[in-house]
Design an enzyme around this catalytic site. Structure first.
Site, PDB file in Angstrom:
ATOM      1  N   TYR A  23      38.956  91.586  11.673  1.00  0.00           N
ATOM      2  CA  TYR A  23      39.416  90.248  11.273  1.00  0.00           C
ATOM      3  C   TYR A  23      39.404  90.013   9.757  1.00  0.00           C
ATOM      4  CZ  TYR A  23      38.804  89.402  16.260  1.00  0.00           C
ATOM      5  OH  TYR A  23      38.897  89.476  17.632  1.00  0.00           O
ATOM      6  N   HIS A 100      47.485  85.215  16.577  1.00  0.00           N
ATOM      7  CA  HIS A 100      46.329  86.101  16.688  1.00  0.00           C
ATOM      8  C   HIS A 100      46.244  86.902  15.405  1.00  0.00           C
ATOM      9  CE1 HIS A 100      45.445  85.153  20.755  1.00  0.00           C
ATOM     10  NE2 HIS A 100      46.673  85.407  21.121  1.00  0.00           N
TER      11      HIS A 100
END
Ligand code: DQA
Length: 141
Positions: A23, A100
């Protein structure tokens, strides 16, 4: 002025420290500051919750405000499990673009299930945090 609302789901408050290899190393607050500057002609808001019902309440409140022109939703793990949030998306008319950060289709099998996408305008996936910027662009076009 148009209002675009970002709604982030569980564990996205941990961006920057959470699995940085997936991430990235930037916190959402930090990214959001730059995003706000880039979209200074918009009212851009950010809501995050780790609680399913709070996300539903926020989506309904945005719809009922009558002032929200688009929602950027990263429902995080709820994407793969929450019939309740999927029902909310079916019930509201405000356009929703899903984001996402990671490419969920290149990850574990359980992340390939997306209960939200059928009710969304579209999905941006795997482009890192810049996915939020791309989603705003899509909602503004
Ligand atoms: C995520 C992907 C989800 O599978 C995961 O549970 C998240 C983040 C993403 O932004 O890549 O929490 O939505």
């Amino acid at each position: 002025m148009k209002h675009i609302a970002i709604v982030n789901g569980p564990n996205l408050n941990l961006l920057g420290t959470r699995e940085p290899e997936i991430y990235g190393e930037q916190s959402f607050e930090d990214y959001f500051e730059g995003l706000g500057a880039r979209w200074s002609g918009l009212v851009l808001t950010h809501f995050q919750s780790n609680v399913e019902g709070e996300i539903i309440n926020e989506l309904q409140a945005l719809e009922n405000s009558g002032r929200c022109d688009g929602i950027v939703l990263n429902a995080a793990a709820y994407t793969h499990t929450s019939i309740a949030i999927a029902d909310t998306l079916k019930a509201i008319k405000t356009p929703v673009v899903l984001v996402h950060i990671s490419n969920v289709f290149a990850r574990e099998a359980e992340r390939k299930t997306d209960l939200m996408v059928a009710s969304a305008k579209g999905l941006i996936c795997g482009m890192g945090l810049q996915g939020y910027d791309l989603a705003i662009r899509a909602l503004m076009s």
